[in-house]
Design a protein around this motif. Structure first.
Motif, short mmCIF file in Angstrom:
data_model
loop_
_atom_site.label_atom_id
_atom_site.label_comp_id
_atom_site.label_asym_id
_atom_site.label_seq_id
_atom_site.Cartn_x
_atom_site.Cartn_y
_atom_site.Cartn_z
N ALA A 67 68.31 -13.13 -36.13
CA ALA A 67 69.12 -11.93 -36.35
C ALA A 67 70.60 -12.22 -36.12
CB ALA A 67 68.67 -10.82 -35.41
N PRO A 68 71.47 -11.58 -36.88
CA PRO A 68 72.92 -11.72 -36.64
C PRO A 68 73.35 -10.86 -35.46
CG PRO A 68 72.54 -10.17 -38.41
CD PRO A 68 71.19 -10.69 -38.01
N LEU A 69 74.59 -10.97 -35.09
CA LEU A 69 75.18 -10.15 -34.03
C LEU A 69 76.08 -9.11 -34.67
CD1 LEU A 69 75.86 -9.38 -31.14
CD2 LEU A 69 77.50 -11.28 -31.08
N ASP A 70 75.63 -7.87 -34.67
CA ASP A 70 76.39 -6.77 -35.25
C ASP A 70 76.92 -5.86 -34.15
OD1 ASP A 70 75.67 -7.73 -37.73
OD2 ASP A 70 74.05 -6.29 -38.02
N PRO A 85 88.98 -12.13 -34.27
CA PRO A 85 89.43 -12.55 -35.61
C PRO A 85 88.30 -13.00 -36.52
CG PRO A 85 90.84 -13.48 -33.89
CD PRO A 85 89.66 -12.86 -33.20
N ASP A 86 87.17 -13.43 -35.95
CA ASP A 86 86.05 -13.89 -36.77
C ASP A 86 85.15 -12.75 -37.25
OD1 ASP A 86 86.82 -16.54 -36.51
OD2 ASP A 86 85.63 -16.86 -34.70
N ALA A 87 85.44 -11.53 -36.84
CA ALA A 87 84.60 -10.39 -37.23
C ALA A 87 84.70 -10.14 -38.73
CB ALA A 87 85.03 -9.14 -36.47
N GLN A 88 83.54 -9.88 -39.35
CA GLN A 88 83.48 -9.62 -40.78
C GLN A 88 82.96 -8.22 -41.04
OE1 GLN A 88 84.55 -11.80 -43.17
NE2 GLN A 88 85.22 -13.09 -41.45
N PRO A 145 80.61 1.59 -42.48
CA PRO A 145 82.05 1.74 -42.23
C PRO A 145 82.51 1.29 -40.84
CG PRO A 145 81.17 3.69 -43.33
CD PRO A 145 79.99 2.84 -42.96
N ALA A 146 81.69 1.54 -39.82
CA ALA A 146 82.09 1.17 -38.46
C ALA A 146 81.46 -0.13 -38.00
CB ALA A 146 81.72 2.29 -37.49
N GLY A 147 80.82 -0.85 -38.92
CA GLY A 147 80.10 -2.06 -38.55
C GLY A 147 80.89 -3.33 -38.78
N LEU A 148 80.76 -4.27 -37.85
CA LEU A 148 81.34 -5.60 -37.98
C LEU A 148 80.29 -6.62 -37.55
CD1 LEU A 148 84.87 -5.00 -36.40
CD2 LEU A 148 84.39 -5.40 -38.83
N ARG A 149 80.31 -7.79 -38.20
CA ARG A 149 79.37 -8.87 -37.86
C ARG A 149 80.16 -10.01 -37.23
NH1 ARG A 149 74.66 -9.54 -41.91
NH2 ARG A 149 74.11 -7.67 -40.69
N LEU A 150 79.66 -10.48 -36.08
CA LEU A 150 80.33 -11.53 -35.32
C LEU A 150 79.48 -12.79 -35.30
CD1 LEU A 150 81.41 -9.45 -32.19
CD2 LEU A 150 82.86 -10.15 -34.08
N PRO A 151 80.09 -13.95 -35.03
CA PRO A 151 79.30 -15.15 -34.80
C PRO A 151 78.30 -14.90 -33.68
CG PRO A 151 81.62 -15.71 -35.05
CD PRO A 151 81.56 -14.22 -35.00
N SER A 152 77.11 -15.44 -33.81
CA SER A 152 76.01 -15.08 -32.91
C SER A 152 76.25 -15.45 -31.46
CB SER A 152 74.71 -15.74 -33.39
OG SER A 152 74.85 -17.14 -33.43
N ASP A 153 77.15 -16.40 -31.21
CA ASP A 153 77.40 -16.82 -29.82
C ASP A 153 78.60 -16.10 -29.19
OD1 ASP A 153 79.30 -18.01 -31.41
OD2 ASP A 153 79.11 -20.01 -30.53
N THR A 154 79.12 -15.06 -29.84
CA THR A 154 80.26 -14.34 -29.29
C THR A 154 79.86 -13.61 -28.01
OG1 THR A 154 81.08 -13.95 -31.54
CG2 THR A 154 82.05 -12.62 -29.78
N PRO A 155 80.58 -13.82 -26.90
CA PRO A 155 80.23 -13.15 -25.63
C PRO A 155 80.72 -11.70 -25.61
CG PRO A 155 82.15 -14.54 -25.30
CD PRO A 155 81.72 -14.75 -26.74
N VAL A 156 80.11 -10.88 -26.42
CA VAL A 156 80.58 -9.51 -26.64
C VAL A 156 80.59 -8.70 -25.34
CG1 VAL A 156 80.03 -7.32 -27.76
CG2 VAL A 156 79.89 -9.43 -29.05
N GLU A 157 79.51 -8.76 -24.59
CA GLU A 157 79.36 -7.86 -23.45
C GLU A 157 80.24 -8.26 -22.26
OE1 GLU A 157 75.25 -7.23 -22.62
OE2 GLU A 157 74.88 -6.27 -24.55
N ARG A 158 80.93 -9.37 -22.36
CA ARG A 158 81.90 -9.74 -21.33
C ARG A 158 83.33 -9.50 -21.79
NH1 ARG A 158 78.53 -14.35 -21.05
NH2 ARG A 158 80.16 -15.72 -21.88
N SER A 159 83.49 -8.87 -22.95
CA SER A 159 84.82 -8.66 -23.52
C SER A 159 85.42 -7.34 -23.04
CB SER A 159 84.74 -8.65 -25.04
OG SER A 159 84.08 -7.48 -25.50
#
Length: 393
Positions: free
Chosen positions: A133-136, A154-157, A163-177
């Motif tokens: 699964a990707p990281l959305d 910057p890598d978000a697609q 409309p409110a969705g972005l896809r990030l590289p799967s190893d992005t530490p989102v929850e620590r941001s």
């Protein structure tokens, strides 16, 4: 850790996962987290390697294996580098013996594969259920815009149709941001965002999220409503529902009321809301066949008996939802399953026993499927969902 020690660790984890799947215990990710918590000697590279071995083996095997060793031997039969780690060394697995039991690869248990095929999925679509699964993420429009998030990632697609969705590289530490901690973003699959939007929640409405869980879709509804109106979020799982209020606070949502329900007593606890809701969202408990990309061992948990119990619970929840919708109001039925027994068949049965109600196929959501719409990993690049909107007379 040596490669052989990593393989042995994966075998031990798979043993625990097999037993847990058989007995209805914790999910694989929970067991893996607990295992690592008690083994501090495993470094980050070890953890990634062991996790990869475990999930590669799970994805390979449709039927629940007899043991973790049989599962890893199946993976080793396709990957010589893993076979070499069965070397009998200290902390490694014993050497492979002639005639040892090896688990058989497959997409799903035979009965479940047949049920998916009867529900209109071919072999390619079923196989895609086991992709990684990707990281959305969902941009919380109450806090900022997609441009704000893209400046931080910057890598978000952008995700087409979300409309409110972005896809990030799967190893992005989102929850620590800081963006996550400040409520600007939530982790949410693009498919989940689409089916939440299908409810048509708008400012000023009264909305009931009947199976809210920890509130992922509740917060998406609140953003769609511009934090204007009323959302009553209910569930029978206290631990999950308790996670909603901190998430709502972080997201700047003030229109949500959490209400814990007793199983079987939901109607009496919601008596004050009979006929009051513009929208009732029912994200029903289901088999989770659409979430195998994230929880592939779920294939090993599902049985005929469990599916029958889920279908019965779903029908009861649909009937409860019908009592809560106002005249002309709607029910949005969502299951993260691609089995017709939990999706299209449920809607057909509801319409047969509820004269005057009608189905509306949500627009711009996946592919029309009988009285609703379906999202699949193969076609939409999302988790699998069935969604239907039912309009009260």
């Amino acid at each position: 850790m040596t490669p052989a020690a990593r393989t042995q660790a994966a075998i031990e984890l798979l043993d625990a996962i097999v037993v847990s799947a058989r007995d209805g215990g914790p999910a694989a990710d929970t067991l893996i987290a607990r295992w690592f918590a008690t083994r501090r000697f495993a470094g980050s590279k070890d953890r990634r390697a062991i996790r990869s071995l475990v999930y590669d083996a799970i994805r390979l095997l449709g039927e629940r294996p007899a043991s973790g060793r049989a599962a890893l031997l199946a993976l080793a039969s396709e990957r010589p580098d893993i076979a070499e780690t069965f070397d009998g060394s200290n902390y490694g697995p014993a050497a492979i013996a002639a005639g040892e039991p090896v688990a058989i690869r497959g997409l799903a248990p035979a009965w479940l594969r047949d049920a998916l095929q009867r529900s209109g999925l071919d072999a390619v679509q079923i196989a895609a259920l086991l992709d990684r699964a990707p990281l959305d993420i969902r941009v919380n429009t109450l806090m900022g815009s997609g441009a704000d998030v893209q400046a931080l990632f910057p890598d978000a697609q952008p995700i087409a149709g979300v409309p409110a969705g972005l896809r990030l590289p799967s190893d992005t530490p989102v929850e620590r941001s800081p963006a996550f901690e400040g409520g600007l973003i939530e982790v949410q699959d693009a498919g989940s965002q689409k089916v939440s939007a299908a409810a048509g929640a708008a400012p000023g409405m009264t909305v009931i999220d009947l199976c809210a869980g920890a509130g992922g879709k509740t917060l998406a509804l609140a953003a769609a409503m511009g934090n204007d109106g009323r959302i009553v979020a209910t569930d029978t799982d206290r631990a999950r529902l308790q996670r909603l209020q901190p998430r709502a606070d972080r997201a700047g949502v003030s229109i949500v009321e959490a209400r814990l329900l007793d199983p079987g007593e939901e109607a009496s606890a919601l008596a004050d809301l009979r006929g009051a809701a513009d929208v009732v969202l029912v994200d029903a408990p289901c088999s989770g066949t659409g979430t195998w990309r994230r929880n592939p061992e779920a294939r090993w948990r599902l049985t005929h008996a469990r599916l029958e119990r889920l279908v019965a619970t779903q029908a009861r929840l649909l009937d409860l939802a019908a009592t809560l919708a106002k005249p002309g109001g709607s029910i949005t039925w969502i299951v993260c399953s691609l089995l017709d027994a939990e999706g299209a068949d449920q809607i057909d049965a509801f319409l047969a026993r509820m004269p005057g109600w009608r189905a509306e196929v949500p627009a711009d959501v996946g592919t029309p499927h009988r009285a609703g719409a379906r999202l699949t990993p193969a076609h939409d690049g999302t988790d699998g969902f069935f969604v239907a909107r039912l309009r009260a007379p």
